[in-house]
Design an enzyme around this catalytic site. Structure first.
Site, mmCIF file in Angstrom:
data_model
loop_
_atom_site.group_PDB
_atom_site.id
_atom_site.type_symbol
_atom_site.label_atom_id
_atom_site.label_comp_id
_atom_site.label_asym_id
_atom_site.label_seq_id
_atom_site.Cartn_x
_atom_site.Cartn_y
_atom_site.Cartn_z
ATOM 1 N N LYS A 1 73.138 63.997 46.226
ATOM 2 C CA LYS A 1 72.375 64.780 47.203
ATOM 3 C C LYS A 1 71.638 65.924 46.503
ATOM 4 O O LYS A 1 71.959 66.277 45.371
ATOM 5 C CB LYS A 1 73.319 65.334 48.268
ATOM 6 C CG LYS A 1 74.320 66.357 47.736
ATOM 7 C CD LYS A 1 75.368 66.729 48.783
ATOM 8 C CE LYS A 1 76.404 67.669 48.200
ATOM 9 N NZ LYS A 1 77.534 67.889 49.131
ATOM 10 N N ARG B 1 83.574 71.874 60.105
ATOM 11 C CA ARG B 1 82.136 71.783 59.875
ATOM 12 C C ARG B 1 81.712 70.487 60.562
ATOM 13 O O ARG B 1 81.705 70.414 61.768
ATOM 14 C CB ARG B 1 81.828 71.829 58.371
ATOM 15 C CG ARG B 1 80.345 71.984 58.092
ATOM 16 C CD ARG B 1 80.046 72.065 56.600
ATOM 17 N NE ARG B 1 80.396 70.845 55.880
ATOM 18 C CZ ARG B 1 80.142 70.640 54.596
ATOM 19 N NH1 ARG B 1 79.533 71.571 53.872
ATOM 20 N NH2 ARG B 1 80.482 69.515 54.005
ATOM 21 N N TYR C 1 58.868 95.699 37.584
ATOM 22 C CA TYR C 1 58.717 96.274 38.929
ATOM 23 C C TYR C 1 59.737 97.366 39.190
ATOM 24 O O TYR C 1 60.925 97.197 38.897
ATOM 25 C CB TYR C 1 58.912 95.191 39.999
ATOM 26 C CG TYR C 1 57.764 94.237 40.144
ATOM 27 C CD1 TYR C 1 56.487 94.687 40.489
ATOM 28 C CD2 TYR C 1 57.950 92.866 39.961
ATOM 29 C CE1 TYR C 1 55.434 93.799 40.640
ATOM 30 C CE2 TYR C 1 56.908 91.973 40.110
ATOM 31 C CZ TYR C 1 55.648 92.450 40.449
ATOM 32 O OH TYR C 1 54.615 91.567 40.598
ATOM 33 N N MET D 1 58.681 86.664 40.034
ATOM 34 C CA MET D 1 58.518 85.325 40.596
ATOM 35 C C MET D 1 58.375 84.268 39.500
ATOM 36 O O MET D 1 59.015 83.223 39.537
ATOM 37 C CB MET D 1 57.303 85.280 41.525
ATOM 38 C CG MET D 1 57.152 83.956 42.249
ATOM 39 S SD MET D 1 55.681 83.901 43.280
ATOM 40 C CE MET D 1 56.095 85.101 44.537
HETATM 41 C C1 LIG Z 1 78.761 67.676 48.467
HETATM 42 C C2 LIG Z 1 79.817 66.848 48.996
HETATM 43 C C3 LIG Z 1 80.665 66.146 48.119
HETATM 44 C C4 LIG Z 1 80.662 66.352 46.626
HETATM 45 O O1 LIG Z 1 81.289 67.572 46.344
HETATM 46 P P1 LIG Z 1 81.525 68.095 44.861
HETATM 47 O O2 LIG Z 1 82.317 69.332 45.035
HETATM 48 O O3 LIG Z 1 80.172 68.364 44.288
HETATM 49 O O4 LIG Z 1 82.232 67.039 44.109
HETATM 50 C C5 LIG Z 1 81.571 65.264 48.678
HETATM 51 N N1 LIG Z 1 81.644 65.099 50.019
HETATM 52 C C6 LIG Z 1 80.866 65.780 50.890
HETATM 53 C C7 LIG Z 1 81.007 65.557 52.356
HETATM 54 C C8 LIG Z 1 79.939 66.689 50.410
HETATM 55 O O5 LIG Z 1 79.168 67.377 51.258
#
Ligand SMILES: *Cc1c(COP(=O)(O)O)cnc(C)c1O
Length: 376
Positions: free
Chosen positions: A39, A137, A269, A317
């Site tokens: 992801k 969550r 800055y 930036m």
């Molecule tokens: C991001 C995520 C993972 C991977 O987590 P890591 O800590 O990067 O290994 C696994 N399961 C879910 C649901 C996640 O959101």
């Protein structure tokens, strides 16, 4: 290392990603699958390339966050199963089925809705049901009886996996992981007694795997961070991590200009840095738009000529000013290292995160789109 014609770039080691994957596979054990989490553009490393490396290593499953991330992998020819971990919204339905993505589903009403959509389009759709075992969550808090009830009435949505996610797997001062495991185990067991045994049961991401919190009965682990070379630091009395993984990414930037400033000069800055003596500074071609945290202003370090050296003044930036008083040979076009090894010095995402008051994931994912990704 040859200089590349990019102002700022990351070098990513294919071989180290493969090694990290093998380390994960070894820790997971013989009969446990490894779903590679790619992801967020593989935590900033480049999802397509990373997916190709993992597929070549034999990964049967990949996980992304969203439908568009899954579609991008399919467009690149990735054929592994792809779990979309945050599920889908109704307008994403068509892409989800067209590109054979497997959604995680987070409520029983969404299971019923998925079943209806699948039936109406005359197909069967696999999904993984996410159980909220106590992170609060995503995932359903429904009881096993309620889940079984809905599963009995689905005809076109096929439960291919059951999953949950730990909130505190690296925290050994808390009992949350044990409580979550027990909650999830109870649901898995009650479903099993009702004759429901999905092909995949997965709950462990990097930390649960690294610190051996994965129960014996899971069928797959779901690491991301470990593939990129990291395991989170622990709280409390923790065992040593069983994973032997190393960072795969080196981030470099060119020096744009160099100047000698007198004692008392104000740099950047707001004039937030005042030179305590005459010094030589360099302005490098990376700023907060490239992912250098603004919080590193007057705090962070980079590696120049093989030595850690401070960031002076505010991170801008597109530019950051550093002290190169120790390295008079450096000039425009030369490179410094923002993350990685150079000489005896090294900086990793966890060290940078600590100074910036954030986590390593945030540093990696924050490396900007205009920073060229170069696989070696
Ligand atoms: C991001 C995520 C993972 C991977 O987590 P890591 O800590 O990067 O290994 C696994 N399961 C879910 C649901 C996640 O959101």
């Amino acid at each position: 290392m040859p200089l590349l014609p990019y102002r700022s770039y990351v070098l990513i080691s294919r071989e180290q990603i493969a090694r990290n994957y093998r380390s994960v596979r070894a820790a997971a054990g013989r009969n446990v699958g490894v779903m590679g989490v790619v992801k967020a553009d593989a935590y900033g490393h480049g999802a397509v390339e990373v997916a190709r490396i993992l597929a070549a290593e034999g990964a049967a499953w990949l996980a992304v966050s969203s439908v568009p991330e899954g579609v991008a992998l399919r467009h690149a020819g990735i054929q592994a199963h792809i779990l979309v971990m945050t599920g889908f919204l109704p307008y994403e339905w068509q892409n989800m089925v067209t590109f054979s993505l497997t959604p995680a589903v987070h409520s029983l009403s969404d299971v019923a809705e998925l079943n209806r959509m699948a039936r109406d389009s005359g197909r069967t759709v696999d999904y993984h049901l996410k159980i909220d075992s106590g992170m609060h969550r995503m995932g359903t808090r429904a009881s096993a009886a309620e889940i079984i009830g809905v599963l009995r009435s689905t005809t076109h949505a096929n439960l291919d996996g059951l999953m949950t996610h730990f909130a505190s797997a690296a925290d050994f001062t808390s009992s949350q992981t044990e409580e979550q495991s027990a909650y999830f185990a109870r649901i898995v067991e009650e479903l099993r007694q009702a004759g429901i045994t999905p092909a995949h049961i997965h709950l462990s991401s990097t930390n649960a795997l690294a610190y051996q919190r994965n129960p014996a009965w899971l069928t797959m682990v779901r690491p991301g961070h470990a593939l990129y070379g990291y395991v989170s630091p622990t709280r409390g009395e923790a065992p040593k991590p069983v994973l032997d993984v190393k960072p795969v990414l080196t981030w470099r930037a060119k020096i744009m200009t160099v100047k000698d400033v007198p004692e008392g000069a104000l740099v950047g800055y707001g004039g937030s840095y005042r030179a305590p003596q005459a010094m030589r500074v360099a302005v490098i071609a990376a700023g907060y738009a490239d992912g250098v945290p603004h919080r590193l202003s007057n705090r962070g370090k980079v590696i120049a000529a093989g030595r850690l050296t401070p960031i002076l003044g505010t991170v801008c930036m597109d530019l950051t000013t550093i002290d190169i008083s120790h390295a008079s040979a450096l000039g425009p076009g030369d490179e410094v290292t923002l993350l990685g090894h150079e000489g005896d010095a090294h900086l990793d995402a966890q060290q940078i995160a600590r100074i910036a008051g954030t986590i390593s994931y945030n540093i990696l994912c924050g490396i900007g789109a205009r920073v060229e990704r170069v696989f070696v």
